[in-house]
Design a protein around this motif. Structure first.
Motif, PDB file in Angstrom:
ATOM      1  N   ARG A 295       0.828  -1.206   0.000  1.00 63.20           N
ATOM      2  CA  ARG A 295       0.000   0.000   0.000  1.00 63.20           C
ATOM      3  C   ARG A 295       0.866   1.262   0.000  1.00 63.20           C
ATOM      4  O   ARG A 295       0.538   2.265  -0.643  1.00 63.20           O
ATOM      5  N   THR A 296       2.001   1.226   0.710  1.00 62.02           N
ATOM      6  CA  THR A 296       2.906   2.375   0.715  1.00 62.02           C
ATOM      7  C   THR A 296       3.513   2.580  -0.674  1.00 62.02           C
ATOM      8  O   THR A 296       3.703   3.711  -1.122  1.00 62.02           O
ATOM      9  N   VAL A 297       3.825   1.484  -1.352  1.00 59.69           N
ATOM     10  CA  VAL A 297       4.315   1.586  -2.731  1.00 59.69           C
ATOM     11  C   VAL A 297       3.269   2.288  -3.600  1.00 59.69           C
ATOM     12  O   VAL A 297       3.590   3.198  -4.373  1.00 59.69           O
ATOM     13  N   GLU A 298       2.015   1.863  -3.482  1.00 62.09           N
ATOM     14  CA  GLU A 298       0.952   2.491  -4.265  1.00 62.09           C
ATOM     15  C   GLU A 298       0.809   3.975  -3.903  1.00 62.09           C
ATOM     16  O   GLU A 298       0.545   4.817  -4.776  1.00 62.09           O
ATOM     17  N   TYR A 299       0.990   4.282  -2.637  1.00 60.93           N
ATOM     18  CA  TYR A 299       0.908   5.673  -2.191  1.00 60.93           C
ATOM     19  C   TYR A 299       1.999   6.514  -2.867  1.00 60.93           C
ATOM     20  O   TYR A 299       1.727   7.625  -3.359  1.00 60.93           O
ATOM     21  N   HIS A 300       3.223   5.995  -2.916  1.00 60.01           N
ATOM     22  CA  HIS A 300       4.311   6.737  -3.554  1.00 60.01           C
ATOM     23  C   HIS A 300       4.047   6.908  -5.058  1.00 60.01           C
ATOM     24  O   HIS A 300       4.349   7.969  -5.623  1.00 60.01           O
ATOM     25  N   LEU A 301       3.488   5.887  -5.700  1.00 57.86           N
ATOM     26  CA  LEU A 301       3.156   6.014  -7.120  1.00 57.86           C
ATOM     27  C   LEU A 301       2.073   7.082  -7.321  1.00 57.86           C
ATOM     28  O   LEU A 301       2.158   7.899  -8.241  1.00 57.86           O
ATOM     29  N   TYR A 302       1.081   7.073  -6.446  1.00 55.67           N
ATOM     30  CA  TYR A 302      -0.003   8.051  -6.529  1.00 55.67           C
ATOM     31  C   TYR A 302       0.542   9.478  -6.419  1.00 55.67           C
ATOM     32  O   TYR A 302       0.084  10.393  -7.110  1.00 55.67           O
ATOM     33  N   LYS A 303       1.538   9.662  -5.542  1.00 55.95           N
ATOM     34  CA  LYS A 303       2.139  10.983  -5.375  1.00 55.95           C
ATOM     35  C   LYS A 303       3.039  11.344  -6.560  1.00 55.95           C
ATOM     36  O   LYS A 303       3.209  12.520  -6.902  1.00 55.95           O
ATOM     37  N   ALA A 304       3.639  10.328  -7.186  1.00 56.43           N
ATOM     38  CA  ALA A 304       4.605  10.578  -8.254  1.00 56.43           C
ATOM     39  C   ALA A 304       3.933  10.849  -9.602  1.00 56.43           C
ATOM     40  O   ALA A 304       4.451  11.624 -10.417  1.00 56.43           O
ATOM     41  N   TYR A 305       2.800  10.207  -9.861  1.00 56.42           N
ATOM     42  CA  TYR A 305       2.178  10.338 -11.181  1.00 56.42           C
ATOM     43  C   TYR A 305       1.959  11.787 -11.605  1.00 56.42           C
ATOM     44  O   TYR A 305       2.343  12.173 -12.727  1.00 56.42           O
ATOM     45  N   PRO A 306       1.357  12.642 -10.767  1.00 53.74           N
ATOM     46  CA  PRO A 306       1.154  14.039 -11.223  1.00 53.74           C
ATOM     47  C   PRO A 306       2.465  14.767 -11.499  1.00 53.74           C
ATOM     48  O   PRO A 306       2.524  15.619 -12.399  1.00 53.74           O
ATOM     49  N   LYS A 307       3.503  14.456 -10.757  1.00 58.41           N
ATOM     50  CA  LYS A 307       4.794  15.110 -10.978  1.00 58.41           C
ATOM     51  C   LYS A 307       5.382  14.724 -12.336  1.00 58.41           C
ATOM     52  O   LYS A 307       6.150  15.482 -12.925  1.00 58.41           O
ATOM     53  N   LEU A 308       5.013  13.528 -12.801  1.00 56.30           N
ATOM     54  CA  LEU A 308       5.550  13.027 -14.069  1.00 56.30           C
ATOM     55  C   LEU A 308       4.584  13.245 -15.229  1.00 56.30           C
ATOM     56  O   LEU A 308       4.916  12.941 -16.380  1.00 56.30           O
ATOM     57  N   GLY A 309       3.367  13.714 -14.920  1.00 52.85           N
ATOM     58  CA  GLY A 309       2.390  13.959 -15.974  1.00 52.85           C
ATOM     59  C   GLY A 309       1.744  12.702 -16.506  1.00 52.85           C
ATOM     60  O   GLY A 309       1.350  12.653 -17.684  1.00 52.85           O
ATOM     61  N   VAL A 310       1.648  11.664 -15.684  1.00 56.13           N
ATOM     62  CA  VAL A 310       1.002  10.414 -16.101  1.00 56.13           C
ATOM     63  C   VAL A 310      -0.050  10.044 -15.067  1.00 56.13           C
ATOM     64  O   VAL A 310      -0.138  10.643 -13.989  1.00 56.13           O
ATOM     65  N   SER A 311      -0.853   9.021 -15.401  1.00 59.09           N
ATOM     66  CA  SER A 311      -1.903   8.610 -14.471  1.00 59.09           C
ATOM     67  C   SER A 311      -1.985   7.106 -14.292  1.00 59.09           C
ATOM     68  O   SER A 311      -2.894   6.618 -13.625  1.00 59.09           O
ATOM     69  N   SER A 312      -1.035   6.362 -14.884  1.00 57.87           N
ATOM     70  CA  SER A 312      -1.100   4.905 -14.756  1.00 57.87           C
ATOM     71  C   SER A 312       0.271   4.295 -14.964  1.00 57.87           C
ATOM     72  O   SER A 312       1.193   4.945 -15.485  1.00 57.87           O
ATOM     73  N   ARG A 313       0.397   3.027 -14.588  1.00 54.53           N
ATOM     74  CA  ARG A 313       1.645   2.298 -14.815  1.00 54.53           C
ATOM     75  C   ARG A 313       1.930   2.163 -16.306  1.00 54.53           C
ATOM     76  O   ARG A 313       3.091   2.203 -16.716  1.00 54.53           O
ATOM     77  N   ARG A 314       0.880   1.990 -17.105  1.00 59.38           N
ATOM     78  CA  ARG A 314       1.090   1.845 -18.554  1.00 59.38           C
ATOM     79  C   ARG A 314       1.744   3.099 -19.124  1.00 59.38           C
ATOM     80  O   ARG A 314       2.698   3.021 -19.895  1.00 59.38           O
ATOM     81  N   GLU A 315       1.231   4.272 -18.740  1.00 58.07           N
ATOM     82  CA  GLU A 315       1.835   5.522 -19.206  1.00 58.07           C
ATOM     83  C   GLU A 315       3.241   5.683 -18.644  1.00 58.07           C
ATOM     84  O   GLU A 315       4.136   6.195 -19.324  1.00 58.07           O
ATOM     85  N   LEU A 316       3.427   5.246 -17.431  1.00 63.27           N
ATOM     86  CA  LEU A 316       4.743   5.350 -16.795  1.00 63.27           C
ATOM     87  C   LEU A 316       5.788   4.568 -17.578  1.00 63.27           C
ATOM     88  O   LEU A 316       6.919   5.026 -17.782  1.00 63.27           O
ATOM     89  N   SER A 317       5.422   3.391 -18.053  1.00 60.34           N
ATOM     90  CA  SER A 317       6.377   2.545 -18.769  1.00 60.34           C
ATOM     91  C   SER A 317       6.814   3.155 -20.089  1.00 60.34           C
ATOM     92  O   SER A 317       7.840   2.772 -20.653  1.00 60.34           O
ATOM     93  N   ARG A 318       6.044   4.121 -20.594  1.00 63.52           N
ATOM     94  CA  ARG A 318       6.384   4.738 -21.881  1.00 63.52           C
ATOM     95  C   ARG A 318       7.266   5.974 -21.726  1.00 63.52           C
ATOM     96  O   ARG A 318       7.748   6.519 -22.717  1.00 63.52           O
ATOM     97  N   LEU A 319       7.450   6.437 -20.492  1.00 62.92           N
ATOM     98  CA  LEU A 319       8.234   7.656 -20.278  1.00 62.92           C
ATOM     99  C   LEU A 319       9.720   7.415 -20.492  1.00 62.92           C
ATOM    100  O   LEU A 319      10.225   6.319 -20.230  1.00 62.92           O
ATOM    101  N   GLN A 320      10.410   8.464 -20.951  1.00 64.80           N
ATOM    102  CA  GLN A 320      11.864   8.456 -20.980  1.00 64.80           C
ATOM    103  C   GLN A 320      12.329   8.994 -19.633  1.00 64.80           C
ATOM    104  O   GLN A 320      12.406  10.198 -19.412  1.00 64.80           O
ATOM    105  N   LEU A 321      12.604   8.079 -18.695  1.00 65.83           N
ATOM    106  CA  LEU A 321      12.939   8.485 -17.337  1.00 65.83           C
ATOM    107  C   LEU A 321      14.381   8.926 -17.201  1.00 65.83           C
ATOM    108  O   LEU A 321      14.720   9.675 -16.285  1.00 65.83           O
ATOM    109  N   GLU A 322      15.246   8.422 -18.046  1.00 69.55           N
ATOM    110  CA  GLU A 322      16.660   8.784 -17.956  1.00 69.55           C
ATOM    111  C   GLU A 322      16.953   9.992 -18.829  1.00 69.55           C
ATOM    112  O   GLU A 322      16.371  10.141 -19.907  1.00 69.55           O
ATOM    113  N   PRO A 323      17.858  10.872 -18.416  1.00 69.29           N
ATOM    114  CA  PRO A 323      18.260  11.990 -19.283  1.00 69.29           C
ATOM    115  C   PRO A 323      18.944  11.471 -20.532  1.00 69.29           C
ATOM    116  O   PRO A 323      19.709  10.511 -20.473  1.00 69.29           O
ATOM    117  N   ILE A 324      18.639  12.088 -21.666  1.00 72.92           N
ATOM    118  CA  ILE A 324      19.226  11.621 -22.936  1.00 72.92           C
ATOM    119  C   ILE A 324      20.611  12.225 -23.133  1.00 72.92           C
ATOM    120  O   ILE A 324      20.805  13.401 -22.912  1.00 72.92           O
TER     121      ILE A 324
END
Length: 872
Positions: free
Chosen positions: A843-872
């Motif tokens: 549940r704490t993991v889900e809580y951290h994801l819930y807090k992180a999604y708006p900062k990253l501009g996504v709303s789900s794990r599927r969208e998260l997997s498509r992000l370029q998380l590392e600097p190019i």
């Protein structure tokens, strides 16, 4: 009805409301005996509508019974253990006594957390722990581990303890004040008193609720020649009540108080030996001193138990404990009663206690194990045997994270032995203690000094550890001494031999064998032992094998997470963070350091923070954050980081002065010292003192020629370019950097080459080299260096190059814990698996994801997997 506790009740109400809303939390209620802690726990239980309430009470008699408190708390929900991950379920079964085997103490804490989180899936959970000062330390450790991590769970945990008992828990603490006179007058027990007596009771009770009630009940205040503390006055009152009871009742109260747990079968078994029974408690029940419910007998207050015990003469207490030992149904209880009955040293009783200690250790109860070994030592007649038991107590205390206690016990053990061979075991504990205190040099010297008295295999292990400690403490003389001792006993140890050659400045002889050891570890990675893997990680850092250090440290940390070996993590996380900084993974390194620091606090390793500070110091220096770096500087020698800060700011004489100190110090033969040697050359040239670059150039060349890695070859070429003011070394250095993983050093080389090209009026070529340097500096947030690159680009004819408006690293927007969770979630790892790896609940993991999604501009794990998380 509670009087004068509005603040405390409001805090409990707030905690319970948060739990109903899905937010977890913990609270420690602390104060003197009789101040009302238990009443507030009852208030919490009464207002926990719709919650599952789990309870445990500490008994002084069970303080050394490993996980006795956990057994109480979780007994009603033990059927849920099967739903835990396998490693956690096995550890918790061992702790609860339903299985045998070794268990890591923090895997047990993680299992408790996961179990409570699982229960919270069915509805809010409230855990109440009363008299926590008498709960066994293994239980307290596991519960506090969970309590610090239930912030996103529907779990509340409230502990009641005497003042100071849980002061280091790191939880919100509410100290209970004494009642004000007006609140005291509102108590029903006081209102029925005549005015004169009422005011005297209020004055003498000093606002202690228990004293108010008890003094009012007997309508008198115990007298004495001098004023007594309130608790002592209440105790005296209880003793007076007990003294007025029939002799048979007093004997039953003594048996109950000595038995300590209130366990009816044990208590009645002993009572029969004395010809008394349950009927003899009737008078005590009527007086409100005890309560008999089901198969247990409980004293209304711990002070009543203390009064019943203290009211008996010593010979009677001893007799009762001996009978309780004879009738005990559990070996630990038998050992406890035998110890209480012992009037002096007794080897038979000491042996019983030792066996109890060994059983506690087998279940992961290192704290109780240490206490039992210490008790056994106190009752041991023969000095050598006493020393061995003290040494075992010291070792258990160290594993329990009680570093200072471990040091004291080891000192006591060492003072008892004349034979140097007997002193090796406590010396190993003292060395570990010194290392955790932050004095790696003292730790190394202890091991090397005592190794000569140990059997060869043990001596080799001590000398190798001593050499590694000495290297960490920059004590090169002790590294060489360890090598000499090994050769004296005919032991060939490539680790120590290689380090000794490096310590002597013989890089050509020292680097190759250590590099081969690291390569062997990489080849054997899937099957390498934990000890070999840990050793290889540190050797990879020693020799600057960046790729190996990062790979091995990542694998070692993953293995510890998988196996729940939390105790080994702070050291490995520190090593991983160092490798991440070298690889330019600064945000990852900061997250790693944050996790290591939190675990170190939990594990009782406060001095680990000093070494972790040195890791983040280099990041602060690269970023030009002088304020942050100077705040870290007192924690660890960070002259190399301060010198780098000076270089970035153009303060070349200051940098040269600091680097000269490193060049003459014991760290000059380390991989980090070689990087500083390259800084030394640059500072010398920039300060107009190229003659000061000769010695660092010699060390840099020797390291690179001995196979010190592509990065050292690149740095050597860069320094040649500086000294010779020639293009070829610069160009070759840039090519050499392609095979290295140190982006900051690569960008510095490009910056120096670009400056040379711009001065040679080759502006187009300069721009081609300076642009990638600027991109790298900006991605690393290396502000001063980026500004220098930007200024050079302007001078080379580029249009104005503004600073980047935002960091290209999306993960930089997250907290360190959010960063770790997001990275793992993006790889497709489930919340349950992430929780097990990061010692959180799902549940704490889900809580951290819930807090992180708006900062990253996504709303789900599927969208998260498509992000370029590392600097190019």
């Amino acid at each position: 009805m509670l009087y004068g506790r509005d603040t405390e009740q409001a805090e409990i109400d707030r905690l319970l409301a948060g739990v109903r809303a899905g937010r977890g939390g913990a609270l420690v209620l602390c104060g003197e005996a009789g101040i009302g802690k238990s009443s507030l726990l009852e208030y919490a239980a009464a207002h926990a509508e719709g919650m599952r309430v789990l309870r445990a009470v500490g008994f002084e008699a069970e303080v050394d019974l490993a996980f006795a408190g956990l057994h109480q708390l979780l007994w009603p929900v033990q059927d849920r253990v099967d739903r835990l991950p396998d490693a956690q379920a096995a550890a918790l079964r061992t702790a609860l006594g339903s299985a045998t085997g070794a268990a890591d103490r923090f895997t047990i804490g993680l299992a408790v957390l996961t179990l409570l989180a699982d229960l919270a899936g069915d509805g809010p959970v409230l855990c109440l722990v009363d008299d926590a000062q008498w709960v066994d330390s293994s239980t307290v450790e596991a519960l506090l581990f969970a309590a610090r991590r239930v912030t996103a769970e529907g779990v509340a945990m409230i502990f009641a303890a005497r003042e100071g008992a849980l002061r280091t828990a790191g939880l919100p603490e509410l100290a209970l004040a004494r009642l004000a006179p007006d609140d005291a007058r509102r108590l029903p027990a006081v209102q029925g008193l005549p005015p004169t007596l009422r005011e005297r009771v209020i004055a003498e009770s000093a606002g202690n609720p228990l004293a108010l009630v008890e003094f009012a009940a007997v309508r008198r205040i115990p007298n004495g020649p001098v004023p007594l503390p309130v608790a002592d006055r209440v105790l005296a009152g209880f003793r007076a009540q007990i003294a007025a009871l029939p002799e048979r009742t007093r004997l039953m109260l003594l048996i109950a108080s000595a038995e300590g747990r209130g366990y009816m079968p044990s208590l009645l078994g002993a009572a029969r030996r004395f010809g008394v029974g349950l009927d003899d408690l009737e008078e005590a029940e009527r007086a409100g001193l005890v309560e008999v419910t089901g198969d247990s007998i409980g004293f209304r207050h711990p002070l009543i138990r203390a009064a019943a015990y203290q009211d008996a003469v010593t010979t009677r207490r001893v007799e009762v404990h001996r009978v309780l030992a004879d009738t005990a149904d559990e070996p630990g209880c038998r050992a406890r009663h035998l110890a209480s009955a012992a009037l002096g040293p007794d080897e038979e009783v000491a042996a019983e206690l030792q066996r109890a200690a060994e059983r506690a250790l087998a279940r992961g109860g290192h704290g109780p194990g240490a206490a039992l070994f210490r008790q056994a030592a106190d009752l041991t007649p023969e000095p050598a045997a006493r020393a061995r038991r003290l040494g075992a107590a010291a070792s258990a205390a160290l594993r329990a994270g009680r570093v200072e206690e471990a040091g004291e016990l080891a000192d006591q053990a060492e003072r008892l032995v004349d034979d140097p061979a007997e002193a090796t075991s406590p010396a190993r504990v003292r060395a570990a203690v010194e290392y955790e205190r932050g004095d790696a040099r003292a730790a190394a010297r202890l091991l090397v000094r005592h190794a000569r008295h140990a059997p060869p295999a043990e001596a080799q292990a001590m000398l190798r550890t001593g050499a590694l400690y000495a290297w960490a403490g920059a004590d090169l003389d002790t590294v060489r001494a360890a090598d000499e001792e090994l050769r004296a006993i005919g032991r060939d140890d490539r680790v120590v031999a290689g380090m000794a050659r490096l310590a002597a400045g013989d890089h050509a002889a020292g680097l190759p064998p250590l590099r081969e050891l690291v390569a062997e570890a990489r080849r054997a990675l899937p099957s390498a032992s934990a000890a070999d893997l840990t050793q290889a990680v540190h050797l990879g850092l020693v020799i600057g094998d960046d790729a190996a250090a990062l790979e091995l440290a990542t694998a070692a940390v993953a293995r510890c997470r998988r196996d729940g070996q939390v105790g080994a993590l702070p050291d490995l996380l520190e090593a991983l963070a160092r490798a991440q900084v070298d690889a330019g993974l600064h945000r990852e390194a900061e997250a790693t350091v944050a996790e290591a620091a939190e675990l170190a606090r939990t594990l009782g390793m406060p001095h680990r923070a000093d070494r972790l500070a040195a890791v983040t110091a280099r990041v602060a220096a690269i970023e030009g954050d002088g304020e942050r770096l100077r705040a870290l500087a007192p924690a660890d020698p960070v002259d190399d980081a301060l010198a780098l800060l000076d270089l970035g700011a153009g303060r070349y004489p200051d940098a040269l002065r600091r680097l000269a100190g490193i060049a003459g110090g014991p760290r000059r033969h380390t991989a980090g010292g070689i990087v500083s040697a390259a800084d030394h050359v640059e500072a010398a040239v920039r300060a107009g003192r190229p003659e000061d670059a000769r010695e660092p150039m010699r060390r840099l060349r020797a390291w690179a020629d001995a196979g010190g890695g592509a990065w050292s070859r690149a740095l050597l070429l860069r320094c040649r370019g500086l000294l010779e003011d020639a293009e070829e070394p610069y160009a070759e250095a840039v090519r050499a950097h392609r095979d290295t993983g140190r982006p900051f050093e690569r960008a510095r080389t490009q910056l120096l080459y670009g400056e040379w090209l711009r001065r040679a009026r080759r502006r187009s070529d300069a721009r081609d080299v300076l642009r990638p340097a600027l991109e790298t500096f900006e991605s690393l947030r290396a502000g001063p260096w980026a500004e220098r690159a930007r200024a050079e680009l302007r001078a080379a004819g580029d249009a104005v190059v503004p600073a980047r408006a935002a960091a290209p690293d999306l993960l930089a927007r997250l907290t360190p814990q959010e960063r770790q969770v997001v990275r793992l979630a993006a790889e497709g790892i489930s919340s349950r698996e992430i929780a097990a790896q990061l010692f959180l609940s799902p549940r704490t993991v889900e809580y951290h994801l819930y807090k992180a999604y708006p900062k990253l501009g996504v709303s789900s794990r599927r969208e998260l997997s498509r992000l370029q998380l590392e600097p190019i």
